[in-house]
Design a protein around this motif. Structure first.
Motif, PDB file in Angstrom:
ATOM      1  N   LEU A   6       0.845  -1.192   0.000  1.00 43.98           N
ATOM      2  CA  LEU A   6       0.000   0.000   0.000  1.00 43.98           C
ATOM      3  C   LEU A   6       0.880   1.242   0.000  1.00 43.98           C
ATOM      4  O   LEU A   6       2.067   1.160   0.331  1.00 43.98           O
ATOM      5  CB  LEU A   6      -0.886   0.000   1.247  1.00 43.98           C
ATOM      6  CG  LEU A   6      -1.636  -1.299   1.547  1.00 43.98           C
ATOM      7  CD1 LEU A   6      -2.278  -1.236   2.918  1.00 43.98           C
ATOM      8  CD2 LEU A   6      -2.659  -1.551   0.481  1.00 43.98           C
ATOM      9  N   PRO A   7       0.331   2.407  -0.305  1.00 38.77           N
ATOM     10  CA  PRO A   7       1.126   3.638  -0.262  1.00 38.77           C
ATOM     11  C   PRO A   7       1.736   3.907   1.115  1.00 38.77           C
ATOM     12  O   PRO A   7       2.841   4.407   1.224  1.00 38.77           O
ATOM     13  CB  PRO A   7       0.133   4.735  -0.624  1.00 38.77           C
ATOM     14  CG  PRO A   7      -0.995   4.055  -1.289  1.00 38.77           C
ATOM     15  CD  PRO A   7      -1.036   2.654  -0.746  1.00 38.77           C
ATOM     16  N   GLU A   8       1.028   3.527   2.179  1.00 42.93           N
ATOM     17  CA  GLU A   8       1.496   3.824   3.536  1.00 42.93           C
ATOM     18  C   GLU A   8       2.153   2.651   4.241  1.00 42.93           C
ATOM     19  O   GLU A   8       2.495   2.751   5.407  1.00 42.93           O
ATOM     20  CB  GLU A   8       0.351   4.371   4.394  1.00 42.93           C
ATOM     21  CG  GLU A   8      -0.834   3.449   4.526  1.00 42.93           C
ATOM     22  CD  GLU A   8      -1.815   3.499   3.362  1.00 42.93           C
ATOM     23  OE1 GLU A   8      -2.547   2.521   3.202  1.00 42.93           O
ATOM     24  OE2 GLU A   8      -1.855   4.474   2.619  1.00 42.93           O
ATOM     25  N   GLY A  22     -12.329  -4.042  -3.987  1.00 41.42           N
ATOM     26  CA  GLY A  22     -11.035  -4.228  -3.347  1.00 41.42           C
ATOM     27  C   GLY A  22     -10.842  -5.648  -2.858  1.00 41.42           C
ATOM     28  O   GLY A  22     -11.546  -6.567  -3.275  1.00 41.42           O
ATOM     29  N   VAL A  36      -8.865  -3.605   1.591  1.00 45.06           N
ATOM     30  CA  VAL A  36      -7.975  -2.718   0.842  1.00 45.06           C
ATOM     31  C   VAL A  36      -8.644  -2.382  -0.492  1.00 45.06           C
ATOM     32  O   VAL A  36      -8.811  -3.261  -1.343  1.00 45.06           O
ATOM     33  CB  VAL A  36      -6.608  -3.391   0.581  1.00 45.06           C
ATOM     34  CG1 VAL A  36      -5.710  -2.465  -0.228  1.00 45.06           C
ATOM     35  CG2 VAL A  36      -5.939  -3.787   1.876  1.00 45.06           C
ATOM     36  N   SER A  39      -7.981   1.006  -5.427  1.00 49.51           N
ATOM     37  CA  SER A  39      -7.321   2.294  -5.692  1.00 49.51           C
ATOM     38  C   SER A  39      -6.119   2.526  -4.776  1.00 49.51           C
ATOM     39  O   SER A  39      -5.242   3.321  -5.102  1.00 49.51           O
ATOM     40  CB  SER A  39      -8.318   3.439  -5.545  1.00 49.51           C
ATOM     41  OG  SER A  39      -8.849   3.473  -4.230  1.00 49.51           O
ATOM     42  N   ASN A  40      -6.041   1.841  -3.632  1.00 50.65           N
ATOM     43  CA  ASN A  40      -4.911   1.979  -2.706  1.00 50.65           C
ATOM     44  C   ASN A  40      -3.911   0.839  -2.804  1.00 50.65           C
ATOM     45  O   ASN A  40      -2.880   0.874  -2.156  1.00 50.65           O
ATOM     46  CB  ASN A  40      -5.408   2.055  -1.259  1.00 50.65           C
ATOM     47  CG  ASN A  40      -6.052   3.371  -0.948  1.00 50.65           C
ATOM     48  OD1 ASN A  40      -6.001   4.305  -1.723  1.00 50.65           O
ATOM     49  ND2 ASN A  40      -6.704   3.451   0.192  1.00 50.65           N
ATOM     50  N   LEU A  41      -4.218  -0.173  -3.586  1.00 45.24           N
ATOM     51  CA  LEU A  41      -3.366  -1.353  -3.674  1.00 45.24           C
ATOM     52  C   LEU A  41      -2.326  -1.173  -4.777  1.00 45.24           C
ATOM     53  O   LEU A  41      -2.663  -1.041  -5.946  1.00 45.24           O
ATOM     54  CB  LEU A  41      -4.223  -2.587  -3.970  1.00 45.24           C
ATOM     55  CG  LEU A  41      -3.505  -3.917  -4.025  1.00 45.24           C
ATOM     56  CD1 LEU A  41      -2.935  -4.289  -2.658  1.00 45.24           C
ATOM     57  CD2 LEU A  41      -4.456  -5.005  -4.519  1.00 45.24           C
ATOM     58  N   HIS A  42      -1.055  -1.150  -4.380  1.00 44.16           N
ATOM     59  CA  HIS A  42       0.024  -1.053  -5.372  1.00 44.16           C
ATOM     60  C   HIS A  42       0.358  -2.416  -5.945  1.00 44.16           C
ATOM     61  O   HIS A  42       0.628  -2.548  -7.133  1.00 44.16           O
ATOM     62  CB  HIS A  42       1.277  -0.444  -4.748  1.00 44.16           C
ATOM     63  CG  HIS A  42       1.172   1.030  -4.558  1.00 44.16           C
ATOM     64  ND1 HIS A  42       2.206   1.881  -4.801  1.00 44.16           N
ATOM     65  CD2 HIS A  42       0.145   1.820  -4.143  1.00 44.16           C
ATOM     66  CE1 HIS A  42       1.836   3.120  -4.547  1.00 44.16           C
ATOM     67  NE2 HIS A  42       0.597   3.103  -4.148  1.00 44.16           N
TER      68      HIS A  42
END
Length: 58
Positions: A6-8, A22, A36, A39-42
């Motif tokens: 994730l981004p964080e 998700g 998740v 849109s937040n999953l890399h």
């Protein structure tokens, strides 16, 4: 075992289910860990792939 990037940070889970928007992540006891959004999953990595061969594919 899987690793959601994730981004964080990262979330490690035993399994996941695909939902409409998700992934739902679960631990080894089949307890829900997190939802998740796509849109937040890399990336979602299978840990077994990396334990077999440490070479880079780049």
């Amino acid at each position: 075992m899987f690793r959601a990037i994730l981004p964080e940070g990262q979330v490690i889970c035993e399994r996941y289910d695909e939902a409409e928007n998700g992934l739902e992540l679960y631990d080894e006891n089949d307890d829900f860990i997190a939802f998740v959004p796509y849109s937040n999953l890399h990336a979602l990595l299978n840990e077994e792939v990396y334990s077999e061969d440490e070479r880079s594919i780049m």
